[in-house]
Design a protein around this motif. Sequence first.
Motif, PDB file in Angstrom:
ATOM      1  N   ILE A   6      53.421   9.386  -8.339  1.00 10.64           N
ATOM      2  CA  ILE A   6      53.971  10.597  -8.954  1.00 10.64           C
ATOM      3  C   ILE A   6      55.473  10.414  -9.056  1.00 10.64           C
ATOM      4  CG2 ILE A   6      54.269  13.095  -8.758  1.00 10.64           C
ATOM      5  CD1 ILE A   6      51.657  13.090  -7.088  1.00 10.64           C
ATOM      6  N   GLU A   7      55.991  10.559 -10.270  1.00  6.98           N
ATOM      7  CA  GLU A   7      57.417  10.385 -10.512  1.00  6.98           C
ATOM      8  C   GLU A   7      57.992  11.616 -11.189  1.00  6.98           C
ATOM      9  OE1 GLU A   7      58.515   6.608 -12.439  1.00  6.98           O
ATOM     10  OE2 GLU A   7      56.426   6.018 -12.123  1.00  6.98           O
ATOM     11  N   LYS A   8      59.259  11.850 -10.942  1.00  5.77           N
ATOM     12  CA  LYS A   8      60.014  12.876 -11.656  1.00  5.77           C
ATOM     13  C   LYS A   8      60.787  12.163 -12.757  1.00  5.77           C
ATOM     14  CE  LYS A   8      63.589  16.365 -10.990  1.00  5.77           C
ATOM     15  NZ  LYS A   8      64.474  17.011 -10.015  1.00  5.77           N
ATOM     16  N   VAL A   9      60.583  12.586 -14.002  1.00  6.99           N
ATOM     17  CA  VAL A   9      61.273  12.006 -15.145  1.00  6.99           C
ATOM     18  C   VAL A   9      62.190  13.089 -15.704  1.00  6.99           C
ATOM     19  CG1 VAL A   9      61.019  10.936 -17.417  1.00  6.99           C
ATOM     20  CG2 VAL A   9      59.294  10.509 -15.638  1.00  6.99           C
ATOM     21  N   GLU A  10      63.485  12.866 -15.579  1.00  5.69           N
ATOM     22  CA  GLU A  10      64.437  13.861 -16.056  1.00  5.69           C
ATOM     23  C   GLU A  10      64.458  13.872 -17.576  1.00  5.69           C
ATOM     24  OE1 GLU A  10      68.118  14.022 -13.982  1.00  5.69           O
ATOM     25  OE2 GLU A  10      67.138  13.675 -12.051  1.00  5.69           O
ATOM     26  N   ASP A  11      64.485  15.077 -18.129  1.00  2.40           N
ATOM     27  CA  ASP A  11      64.450  15.281 -19.570  1.00  2.40           C
ATOM     28  C   ASP A  11      65.309  16.493 -19.886  1.00  2.40           C
ATOM     29  OD1 ASP A  11      63.464  16.408 -22.167  1.00  2.40           O
ATOM     30  OD2 ASP A  11      62.018  14.777 -22.030  1.00  2.40           O
ATOM     31  N   PRO A  12      66.177  16.405 -20.898  1.00  2.00           N
ATOM     32  CA  PRO A  12      67.043  17.551 -21.225  1.00  2.00           C
ATOM     33  C   PRO A  12      66.254  18.811 -21.617  1.00  2.00           C
ATOM     34  CG  PRO A  12      67.385  15.719 -22.785  1.00  2.00           C
ATOM     35  CD  PRO A  12      66.433  15.248 -21.738  1.00  2.00           C
ATOM     36  N   LYS A  13      65.023  18.645 -22.075  1.00  2.30           N
ATOM     37  CA  LYS A  13      64.199  19.792 -22.455  1.00  2.30           C
ATOM     38  C   LYS A  13      63.402  20.343 -21.279  1.00  2.30           C
ATOM     39  CE  LYS A  13      63.165  17.321 -26.449  1.00  2.30           C
ATOM     40  NZ  LYS A  13      62.086  16.803 -27.246  1.00  2.30           N
ATOM     41  N   GLY A  14      63.557  19.751 -20.124  1.00  2.00           N
ATOM     42  CA  GLY A  14      62.812  20.162 -18.935  1.00  2.00           C
ATOM     43  C   GLY A  14      62.223  18.927 -18.271  1.00  2.00           C
ATOM     44  N   ASP A  15      62.407  18.822 -16.972  1.00  2.00           N
ATOM     45  CA  ASP A  15      61.913  17.651 -16.246  1.00  2.00           C
ATOM     46  C   ASP A  15      60.411  17.493 -16.428  1.00  2.00           C
ATOM     47  OD1 ASP A  15      64.479  17.157 -15.433  1.00  2.00           O
ATOM     48  OD2 ASP A  15      64.211  17.996 -13.429  1.00  2.00           O
ATOM     49  N   ARG A  16      59.961  16.251 -16.403  1.00  2.00           N
ATOM     50  CA  ARG A  16      58.564  15.901 -16.636  1.00  2.00           C
ATOM     51  C   ARG A  16      57.942  15.367 -15.348  1.00  2.00           C
ATOM     52  NH1 ARG A  16      56.971  17.300 -21.605  1.00  2.00           N
ATOM     53  NH2 ARG A  16      55.423  15.658 -21.518  1.00  2.00           N
ATOM     54  N   VAL A  17      56.649  15.578 -15.200  1.00  2.00           N
ATOM     55  CA  VAL A  17      55.873  15.010 -14.099  1.00  2.00           C
ATOM     56  C   VAL A  17      55.088  13.846 -14.672  1.00  2.00           C
ATOM     57  CG1 VAL A  17      54.050  15.424 -12.407  1.00  2.00           C
ATOM     58  CG2 VAL A  17      55.615  17.288 -13.030  1.00  2.00           C
ATOM     59  N   LYS A  18      55.318  12.656 -14.112  1.00  2.00           N
ATOM     60  CA  LYS A  18      54.589  11.470 -14.569  1.00  2.00           C
ATOM     61  C   LYS A  18      53.623  11.065 -13.468  1.00  2.00           C
ATOM     62  CE  LYS A  18      55.199   6.789 -16.334  1.00  2.00           C
ATOM     63  NZ  LYS A  18      56.181   5.751 -16.649  1.00  2.00           N
ATOM     64  N   VAL A  19      52.335  11.125 -13.774  1.00  2.00           N
ATOM     65  CA  VAL A  19      51.289  10.765 -12.825  1.00  2.00           C
ATOM     66  C   VAL A  19      50.613   9.491 -13.331  1.00  2.00           C
ATOM     67  CG1 VAL A  19      49.136  11.506 -11.731  1.00  2.00           C
ATOM     68  CG2 VAL A  19      50.915  13.204 -12.246  1.00  2.00           C
ATOM     69  N   THR A  20      50.587   8.467 -12.503  1.00  2.00           N
ATOM     70  CA  THR A  20      49.946   7.205 -12.863  1.00  2.00           C
ATOM     71  C   THR A  20      48.741   6.989 -11.954  1.00  2.00           C
ATOM     72  OG1 THR A  20      52.089   6.275 -13.509  1.00  2.00           O
ATOM     73  CG2 THR A  20      50.272   4.716 -13.158  1.00  2.00           C
ATOM     74  N   LEU A  21      47.563   6.905 -12.552  1.00  2.00           N
ATOM     75  CA  LEU A  21      46.334   6.585 -11.840  1.00  2.00           C
ATOM     76  C   LEU A  21      46.045   5.118 -12.123  1.00  2.00           C
ATOM     77  CD1 LEU A  21      44.211   9.611 -13.121  1.00  2.00           C
ATOM     78  CD2 LEU A  21      45.531   9.498 -11.012  1.00  2.00           C
ATOM     79  N   ASP A  22      45.867   4.314 -11.093  1.00  2.00           N
ATOM     80  CA  ASP A  22      45.664   2.889 -11.268  1.00  2.00           C
ATOM     81  C   ASP A  22      44.464   2.461 -10.432  1.00  2.00           C
ATOM     82  OD1 ASP A  22      45.796   0.097 -11.348  1.00  2.00           O
ATOM     83  OD2 ASP A  22      47.938   0.014 -10.930  1.00  2.00           O
ATOM     84  N   GLY A  23      43.313   2.328 -11.103  1.00  2.00           N
ATOM     85  CA  GLY A  23      42.088   1.969 -10.398  1.00  2.00           C
ATOM     86  C   GLY A  23      41.442   0.731 -10.986  1.00  2.00           C
ATOM     87  N   LYS A  24      40.820  -0.033 -10.127  1.00  2.00           N
ATOM     88  CA  LYS A  24      40.103  -1.234 -10.559  1.00  2.00           C
ATOM     89  C   LYS A  24      38.900  -0.817 -11.403  1.00  2.00           C
ATOM     90  CE  LYS A  24      37.620  -5.198  -8.626  1.00  2.00           C
ATOM     91  NZ  LYS A  24      37.216  -5.845  -7.374  1.00  2.00           N
ATOM     92  N   PHE A  25      38.643  -1.546 -12.484  1.00  2.00           N
ATOM     93  CA  PHE A  25      37.454  -1.274 -13.296  1.00  2.00           C
ATOM     94  C   PHE A  25      36.257  -1.943 -12.658  1.00  2.00           C
ATOM     95  CE2 PHE A  25      34.362  -2.212 -16.618  1.00  2.00           C
ATOM     96  CZ  PHE A  25      34.158  -0.934 -17.097  1.00  2.00           C
ATOM     97  N   LEU A  26      35.172  -1.197 -12.538  1.00  2.00           N
ATOM     98  CA  LEU A  26      33.927  -1.710 -11.966  1.00  2.00           C
ATOM     99  C   LEU A  26      32.815  -1.570 -12.997  1.00  2.00           C
ATOM    100  CD1 LEU A  26      34.212   0.093  -8.514  1.00  2.00           C
ATOM    101  CD2 LEU A  26      34.762  -2.286  -9.011  1.00  2.00           C
ATOM    102  N   SER A  27      32.271  -2.681 -13.433  1.00  2.00           N
ATOM    103  CA  SER A  27      31.158  -2.662 -14.385  1.00  2.00           C
ATOM    104  C   SER A  27      29.884  -2.240 -13.701  1.00  2.00           C
ATOM    105  CB  SER A  27      30.950  -4.056 -14.985  1.00  2.00           C
ATOM    106  OG  SER A  27      32.053  -4.443 -15.739  1.00  2.00           O
ATOM    107  N   TYR A  28      29.053  -1.532 -14.445  1.00  2.00           N
ATOM    108  CA  TYR A  28      27.716  -1.216 -13.917  1.00  2.00           C
ATOM    109  C   TYR A  28      26.881  -2.476 -13.886  1.00  2.00           C
ATOM    110  CZ  TYR A  28      28.501   3.795 -13.923  1.00  2.00           C
ATOM    111  OH  TYR A  28      28.963   5.053 -13.641  1.00  2.00           O
ATOM    112  N   LYS A  29      26.155  -2.676 -12.828  1.00  2.00           N
ATOM    113  CA  LYS A  29      25.307  -3.842 -12.635  1.00  2.00           C
ATOM    114  C   LYS A  29      24.006  -3.686 -13.423  1.00  2.00           C
ATOM    115  CE  LYS A  29      22.804  -6.094  -8.885  1.00  2.00           C
ATOM    116  NZ  LYS A  29      22.542  -6.069  -7.447  1.00  2.00           N
ATOM    117  N   LYS A  30      23.571  -4.764 -14.023  1.00  2.00           N
ATOM    118  CA  LYS A  30      22.254  -4.783 -14.659  1.00  2.00           C
ATOM    119  C   LYS A  30      21.323  -5.567 -13.780  1.00  2.00           C
ATOM    120  CE  LYS A  30      23.934  -4.548 -19.388  1.00  2.00           C
ATOM    121  NZ  LYS A  30      23.913  -5.162 -20.706  1.00  2.00           N
ATOM    122  N   TRP A  31      20.091  -5.135 -13.655  1.00  2.00           N
ATOM    123  CA  TRP A  31      19.119  -5.873 -12.824  1.00  2.00           C
ATOM    124  C   TRP A  31      17.769  -5.842 -13.441  1.00  2.00           C
ATOM    125  CZ3 TRP A  31      20.878  -1.088 -12.041  1.00  2.00           C
ATOM    126  CH2 TRP A  31      19.977  -0.071 -11.767  1.00  2.00           C
TER     127      TRP A  31
END
Length: 149
Positions: A124-149
């Motif tokens: 979670i980051e604060k990004v300063e902006d003259p029109k109003g500060d912004r909230v930057k949320v970064t979700l970073d997750g590993k991709f997991l493929s569904y298994k076929k059997w």
Amino acid sequence: MSLSEIPALTEKLLAAKKAKSLSFADLETVVGRDEVWLAALFYRQASASEDEATKLLNALGLSTDLVPELTGYPLKGLGPIVPTDPLIYRFYEIIQVYGFPMKEIIHEKFGDGIMSAIDFTLDIEKVEDPKGDRVKVTLDGKFLSYKKW
């Protein structure tokens, strides 16, 4: 979890943090874990090692008798109801509105699978902006493929 269901441990940790005028970023440097992870630990959504718990409790001036509570299995999730806290509800609303589009784009780019919430980081980051500060949320997750059997 509603505000009325906040664990006593959470209230104790938050009160000590406030009394010491510490931020989660301050605690990050003491414990060696990300501020978001530490906040999750406060709300019992994560579990600490004994070393992490001891460092945290010492920084907060709390008894190390609380180590077992911080190292126990966490209680994940908000509960079965729609959240009523306005900020938390907005994240719920974002998923209601953009959940299927996000799913479609992830499938388009990666194939049939999911984004891990276990092999995962959140920033979670604060990004300063003259029109109003912004909230930057970064979700970073590993991709997991569904298994076929």
